[in-house]
Design a protein around this motif. Structure first.
Motif: not given
Lengths: 286, 207
Positions: A213-225, B163-175
Motif C-alpha cells: 500500500s506504500d507504493y500505490y502513489p508511485y504507481l499513479q504518478s508513474r514513477q514506477i510502471f 473493485d472496492l479494494v482497488r478504490w481503497i488503495l488508489a484513493v483514500p490510501n493514496m491521499a
C-alpha cells in the motif's frame, strides 16, 4: 433466580481467551492446506500485468537490471516473483544484470540465480552478471548512475567487470531497459528517488504484502510502471507465465491464515459489542 | 574550536554534496565517487568495532551468567565457523561449506523468526482490533475488506470486493500516503538544513 456472575458470560470468556488457543488455531490453519491440498483462484491485477507485458516486450539482447534487495526473512514472499521474472527474462533472451543490496541477500540470490540459469541453459558473464552486494544502498544506486563499475569494479565472484564479455557495452542505467527491484525494506524508495527521479530509469517493484500500500502513489504518478505485491502478486505472475511455483503453492496457506484472522476479528468484535451493551444495560438498571 | 571545526566540515561537505547532486558534470561525478570512498572506509573501520563489541559482550555474558553461557558458546562457535568457512573467495559459490551453512541454517532461521509474526498478528487481531470508536470501526472495516480479497468469494462478490479494494488503495490510501510522504520529505529537508547550518548538532554527542 440468581444472575450468573459477569466472568462466566459467553462474551467475557471469548474476550479473555488464553492466547495459546489462538496460536493453536492458527497452527492448525497453517497445516490445513498440507493435509487437505486445494488451490486458490487468483485474478490478475493491472499493476502485475504491466510488469509481465514489459518483460514480454523485451527483444533478445536487451538488457534488464534486477535488484534482489531482500533478506531470507522475506524470502517466502519475494523469492517466487524473483524466480518467475528472472526465468521469463532469460526465456525472452534478455541479458540480466543483477545486484543484491541487502546484507543477507547475496548468498540467497546466488543460489536462485545459479539454479534458474542452469535450468534455462544460460551462462554466467554471457547471459547474466551477478554484481553482488555493496553497503549503503542509496549511495550504491547513485554511484551506478555514473557507471556500474564505480561501486562494483568486480562481480560477486571477484571477476573484474571490465573483463566480463556481457558488460562490455553496459555501463550505467542508460544501457538497461528497466530496473526491477524486489525489496523487503526501504531500498524500494531509493530506487524510486535516485534510480528513477535522478537518472530516469524505468522502475518496477516487487514488495511484501504489508509494504504494497506504500507504493500505490508511485504507481499513479508513474514513477514506477508496475508493482507486484507479496505472495498474491507472485501467484498472479506465475499464472501469467503459466508456470506454477512457490507463489501459487503458498496461496492456500496465506488464505487459510487470513481467513482465521478475519474470523478472529469478527468473533472478538461481536463479543466486544455484546459486552458493551450488557454493561450499558447494567449501568442503566442501577 | 572543538565544536566549530566539525560544524564547518559538515557545512562544507554537505554543501558540496548538495551541489554535486544537481550538477551533471564529470567533476561532480568525481567528487561523488571520491566522497563514496570515504563513506566505505568509515564503514569498514566501524566493522572491527562491531565485531569487538559483540565478542566482548558475549564473553561478559558467558562469564557472569550461567544460564546464558550455552547461548554465548553457540555465538562464539557460529562466529568462528562462519569466519573460517568464508575465508576463501571461492566460498561464495554454490555448494561450498559457507553456502551450505548459509542456506541450511541462516535462511531457515531468519524465515522462521519472521513467520512467527503471523502468530503475534493473529493474537493482536483478536485482542486489540476492536470497534471502540468510529475511527477504529472504519479501520476495522477497511482492513476486513482488504484482507477479504485473498479469500475466494462467489461472483459477483469477488469482483465487487476487488473493485472496492482497488478504490481503497488508489484513493483514500493514496491521499493519506501522499500527505505522509510530503510531510516526511519536508521534515527531512528542514532537519538536513538544521544540521548543515549547525542548529542541530546532537550528532556530535554532548558538549
Amino acid at each position: 433466580m440468581e444472575a450468573r456472575p459477569e466472568a462466566t458470560r459467553w462474551y467475557d470468556r471469548l474476550l479473555s481467551v488464553d492466547r495459546r488457543w489462538i496460536y493453536l488455531i492458527l497452527a492448525i490453519a497453517v497445516l490445513l492446506p498440507t493435509v487437505i491440498p486445494f488451490s486458490v483462484p487468483t485474478g490478475i491485477s493491472n499493476e502485475v500485468r504491466s510488469v509481465y507485458n514489459f518483460i514480454e516486450g523485451l527483444e533478445p539482447g536487451d538488457n534488464l537490471f534486477l535488484a534482489i534487495d531482500y533478506d531470507p526473512s522475506t524470502l517466502a514472499e519475494l523469492h517466487p516473483m524473483t524466480e518467475a521474472i528472472l526465468r521469463q527474462a532469460f526465456q525472452r533472451g534478455a541479458r540480466v544484470v543483477i545486484t543484491s543490496l541487502s546484507q543477507f541477500g547475496p548468498a540467497m540470490a546466488e543460489e536462485l540465480i545459479a539454479r534458474v540459469a542452469q535450468e534455462e541453459g544460460k551462462q554466467r558473464n554471457i547471459d547474466y552478471t551477478f554484481l553482488g552486494y555493496k553497503p549503503y544502498p542509496g549511495i550504491t544506486i547513485l554511484a551506478m548512475g555514473s557507471d556500474f563499475r564505480v561501486p562494483f569494479p568486480t562481480d560477486y565472484y571477484g571477476t573484474p567487470v571490465d573483463s566480463i564479455p556481457m558488460m562490455q557495452d553496459i555501463h550505467n542505467y542508460r544501457n538497461v531497459k528497466a530496473v526491477i527491484s524486489f525489496a523487503g525494506g526501504n531500498v524500494a524508495d531509493m530506487w524510486i528517488q535516485y534510480g528513477n527521479a535522478k537518472y530516469g530509469v524505468p522502475v518496477a517493484l516487487g514488495v511484501t504484502g504489508v509494504m504494497a500500500s506504500d507504493y500505490y502513489p508511485y504507481l499513479q504518478s508513474r514513477q514506477i510502471f508496475g508493482l507486484i505485491p507479496g505472495m498474491k502478486g507472485a501467484a498472479e505472475y506465475e499464472m501469467l507465465v503459466e508456470r506454477r511455483g512457490q507463489g501459487s503453492r503458498g496461496m492456500p496457506y496465506q488464505m487459510s491464515t487470513h481467513l482465521v484472522i478475519l474470523v478472529f476479528m469478527v468473533i472478538t468484535n461481536i463479543a466486544y459489542v455484546a459486552q458493551r451493551r450488557a454493561r450499558r444495560r447494567a449501568a442503566g438498571a442501577r | 574550536m572543538k565544536k566549530q571545526i566539525p560544524l564547518l566540515l559538515v557545512l562544507v561537505s554537505g554543501l558540496i554534496m548538495v551541489i554535486q547532486y544537481f550538477v551533471p558534470h564529470p567533476v561532480s561525478e568525481f567528487v561523488f565517487t571520491y566522497a563514496n570512498d570515504f563513506v566505505i572506509v568509515i564503514g569498514i573501520l566501524a566493522l572491527p568495532i562491531g565485531i569487538f563489541s559483540l565478542l566482548r559482550n558475549t564473553w561478559a555474558k558467558a562469564k557472569h551468567d550461567r544460564k546464558e553461557r550455552i547461548y554465548s558458546i553457540a555465538t562464539f562457535f557460529g562466529f568462528a565457523l562462519m569466519v573460517v568457512a568464508g575465508l576463501k573467495r571461492e566460498s561464495l559459490e554454490s555448494g561450498t561449506l559457507y553456502m551450505q551453512l548459509f542456506q541450511n541454517i541462516l535462511v531457515p532461521a531468519q524465515a522462521t523468526l519472521f513467520s512467527m509474526l503471523a502468530f503475534y498478528i493473529a493474537s493482536a487481531a483478536y485482542r486489540a482490533f476492536r470497534v471502540r470508536t468510529m475511527l477504529a470501526a472504519i479501520l476495522l472495516v477497511t482492513a476486513f475488506v482488504v484482507m477479504l480479497r485473498l479469500i475466494p468469494l462467489p461472483e459477483p462478490l469477488s469482483t465487487w470486493n476487488a473493485d472496492l479494494v482497488r478504490w481503497i488503495l488508489a484513493v483514500p490510501n493514496m491521499a493519506a500516503k501522499r500527505a505522509i510522504i510530503i510531510g516526511v520529505a519536508l521534515g527531512a529537508i528542514s532537519y538536513s538544513m538544521k544540521i548543515l547550518l549547525g542548529i542541530e548538532s546532537s550528532y556530535m554527542g554532548r558538549d
